[in-house]
Design an enzyme around this catalytic site. Structure first.
Site, short mmCIF file in Angstrom:
data_model
loop_
_atom_site.label_atom_id
_atom_site.label_comp_id
_atom_site.label_asym_id
_atom_site.label_seq_id
_atom_site.Cartn_x
_atom_site.Cartn_y
_atom_site.Cartn_z
N ARG A 82 0.86 -1.19 0.00
CA ARG A 82 0.00 0.00 0.00
C ARG A 82 0.90 1.24 0.00
O ARG A 82 1.68 1.43 0.93
CB ARG A 82 -0.90 -0.01 1.23
CG ARG A 82 -1.71 1.27 1.39
CD ARG A 82 -2.60 1.26 2.63
NE ARG A 82 -3.31 2.51 2.73
CZ ARG A 82 -3.19 3.38 3.75
NH1 ARG A 82 -2.42 3.12 4.78
NH2 ARG A 82 -3.85 4.50 3.74
N GLU A 171 -7.17 8.70 6.48
CA GLU A 171 -7.40 9.33 7.79
C GLU A 171 -7.93 10.77 7.68
O GLU A 171 -7.25 11.72 8.12
CB GLU A 171 -6.12 9.29 8.62
CG GLU A 171 -5.60 7.89 8.86
CD GLU A 171 -4.32 7.84 9.69
OE1 GLU A 171 -3.72 8.89 9.95
OE2 GLU A 171 -3.93 6.74 10.09
N TYR A 302 -4.17 2.01 15.94
CA TYR A 302 -2.96 2.17 16.75
C TYR A 302 -3.25 1.91 18.23
O TYR A 302 -2.54 1.15 18.86
CB TYR A 302 -2.34 3.54 16.52
CG TYR A 302 -1.68 3.58 15.15
CD1 TYR A 302 -0.40 3.10 14.96
CD2 TYR A 302 -2.38 4.02 14.02
CE1 TYR A 302 0.20 3.08 13.70
CE2 TYR A 302 -1.80 4.00 12.76
CZ TYR A 302 -0.51 3.52 12.61
OH TYR A 302 0.07 3.48 11.36
N GLU A 350 -3.27 -0.04 8.27
CA GLU A 350 -2.07 0.35 9.04
C GLU A 350 -2.19 -0.20 10.45
O GLU A 350 -3.24 -0.08 11.09
CB GLU A 350 -1.93 1.87 9.17
CG GLU A 350 -1.53 2.59 7.91
CD GLU A 350 -1.36 4.11 8.13
OE1 GLU A 350 -1.10 4.54 9.28
OE2 GLU A 350 -1.51 4.84 7.15
O1 IFM Z 1 2.89 7.86 10.03
C1 IFM Z 1 1.53 7.87 10.23
C2 IFM Z 1 0.79 7.68 8.91
O2 IFM Z 1 1.17 8.62 7.97
C3 IFM Z 1 -0.71 7.79 9.13
N1 IFM Z 1 -1.13 6.91 10.18
C4 IFM Z 1 -0.42 6.93 11.42
C5 IFM Z 1 1.07 6.78 11.18
C6 IFM Z 1 1.84 6.81 12.51
O3 IFM Z 1 1.63 8.02 13.16
#
Ligand code: IFM
Length: 443
Positions: A82, A171, A302, A350
């Site tokens: 990705r 995001e 996260y 992510e």
């Molecule tokens: O690095 C970032 C990414 O660009 C978007 N999502 C969170 C990651 C970590 O902060």
């Protein structure tokens, strides 16, 4: 990979394993081949904006090292990469025709990936708005949504013969909130009503882009968006904390999910905004565009947040950025999404962590913390799958250490170490562990 619109697959849907990056964070070469400035090029020049005072002018020099990086990706055993496309590289200034040299880079990247047996997964917007569009009003200005759809069409025309899955925006909450309300990301504005207008126009831009790409498609494609989602919990027996959690969950999660999936904003969030004197700039017909069917929802996970009446409480194991380590929250989130937004295929686009990496003399990092983090989150996905969640893939953030926005190069998220002086890449222990995890699932 099969998604919602497919005829039923003969067996269980194959699960995608991937790694993720974004253009501004790794490419460097910010002045090459006709690229113009993005809002992040401008923001990094603002005194004090970036923690370590750095820019992304060189970053990981991926623009020039792409073939070696693709070989690295293939060596991990992943099936999907990705990446994001840099808008000011492909359409300098954010308007007008495609820049052949700019799109040429992504054309070669896609070919290189396919030659290595890795599927490209395109994200069209990972935060690098052309500066000229910010000068014209940025995301709070409705026209930016239309400019984004035009840009999406240009990229789709060039790559859709080889790219199946298209993510519009990465995001949108971060773009709107950090960029226009908190001012800690580009373009660095602090204007809450403007941030909420930005949120609506980002979603509108997503919808307009999907409509344009669907209309142009000559074969099946999958269209989606990626949201940063996390549970918002309240400390027990605290009514004020519970109310704060409802508000935060509304603004961070449900505002986006309900608009995209149900075609309406949540009533309680609109009421909260009205109390603050803010109305979203919704024009007739917008919500049908925003809420058109999604083929896949990208989930960036996260951590979960826990609130008391005064704000966020962070306890327990934390990452190098002070983020709580909450893998069971990922299971809960995936189950919640399946329950509240049924029929929507999910992919973790992510997941990862920054830790303080200590390289040895050869640049090797024994990052047991990151390896354990990844294992725990893969296990959390398994737990959600076992309970019926429709999860189709898991991508690690990130392939490489890279430019971590307002922090600069301090926090390292990569499973591959980058020595920023020599640009040498070295697989960390977590990269080896991830390769084993994937191999174990395939055997
Ligand atoms: O690095 C970032 C990414 O660009 C978007 N999502 C969170 C990651 C970590 O902060």
């Amino acid at each position: 990979m099969s998604f919602r619109n497919d005829s039923p697959p003969a067996g269980p849907a194959p699960f995608r394993w991937g790694v993720a990056t974004s253009a501004f964070q790794i490419e460097g070469a910010t002045g090459a081949d006709g690229r113009t400035a993005s809002i992040w090029d401008t923001f990094t020049r603002r005194p004090g904006a970036i923690g370590d005072g750095s820019t992304a002018d060189t970053a990981c020099d991926h623009y020039r090292r792409m073939p070696q990086d693709v070989a690295l990706i293939a060596g991990l055993g992943v099936d999907t990469y990705r990446f994001s496309v840099s808008w000011p590289r492909v359409q300098p200034g954010g308007r007008g025709p495609v820049n052949p040299a700019g799109i040429g880079f992504y054309d070669r990247l896609v070919d290189e990936l396919l030659a290595h047996g890795v599927d490209p997964w395109v994200t069209l917007y990972h935060w690098d708005l052309p500066q000229e569009l910010e000068d014209a009003g940025g995301w709070p200005h409705r026209d930016t949504a239309y400019r984004f759809a035009d840009y999406a069409e240009l990229v789709f025309a060039a790559l859709s013969d080889r790219v199946e899955v298209w993510t519009t925006i990465n995001e949108p909450w971060c773009v709107a909130t950090y960029g226009y309300a908190d001012g800690i990301h580009a373009p660095g504005r602090q204007d809450f009503p403007a941030a909420m207008a930005a949120a609506h126009h980002l979603l509108l831009g997503h919808g307009l882009a999907v409509s344009a790409m669907r209309a142009a498609a000559t074969r099946p494609h999958r269209f989606g968006i990626t949201l940063n989602l996390g549970n918002v919990l309240a400390v027990p027996d605290d009514e004020a904390a519970a109310e704060a959690a409802r508000c935060a969950d509304g603004l961070n999660n449900r505002l986006y999910l309900d608009a995209l999936v149900h075609g309406r904003y949540p009533a309680d969030v609109l009421a909260d905004l009205a109390e603050r004197g803010v109305a979203l700039p919704i024009a007739d017909g917008d919500m049908a565009v925003v809420g058109q069917p999604l083929d896949v929802l990208g989930v960036n996970y996260y951590f979960d947040a826990t609130l008391n009446a005064a704000g966020e409480v962070r306890t327990g194991p934390l990452t190098g950025l002070g983020w709580p380590v909450t893998p069971s929250g990922l299971t809960e989130l995936l189950l919640r999404l399946s329950r509240d937004y049924p029929g929507l295929p999910l992919v973790i686009t992510e997941n990862g962590a920054a830790f303080t990496d200590e390289p040895d003399a050869d640049g090797y990092v024994e990052d047991t913390g990151r390896a354990a983090f990844l294992q725990a989150h893969v296990d959390a996905v398994d737990a959600a799958l076992a309970q019926g969640a429709d999860v189709r893939g898991y991508f690690v953030w990130s392939l490489l250490d890279n430019f971590e926005w307002g922090h600069g190069y301090g926090p390292r998220f990569g499973i591959v170490r980058v020595d920023y002086t020599t640009q040498q890449r070295t697989l960390k222990a977590s990269a080896h562990r991830y390769r084993e995890i994937i191999a174990g699932r395939r055997s």
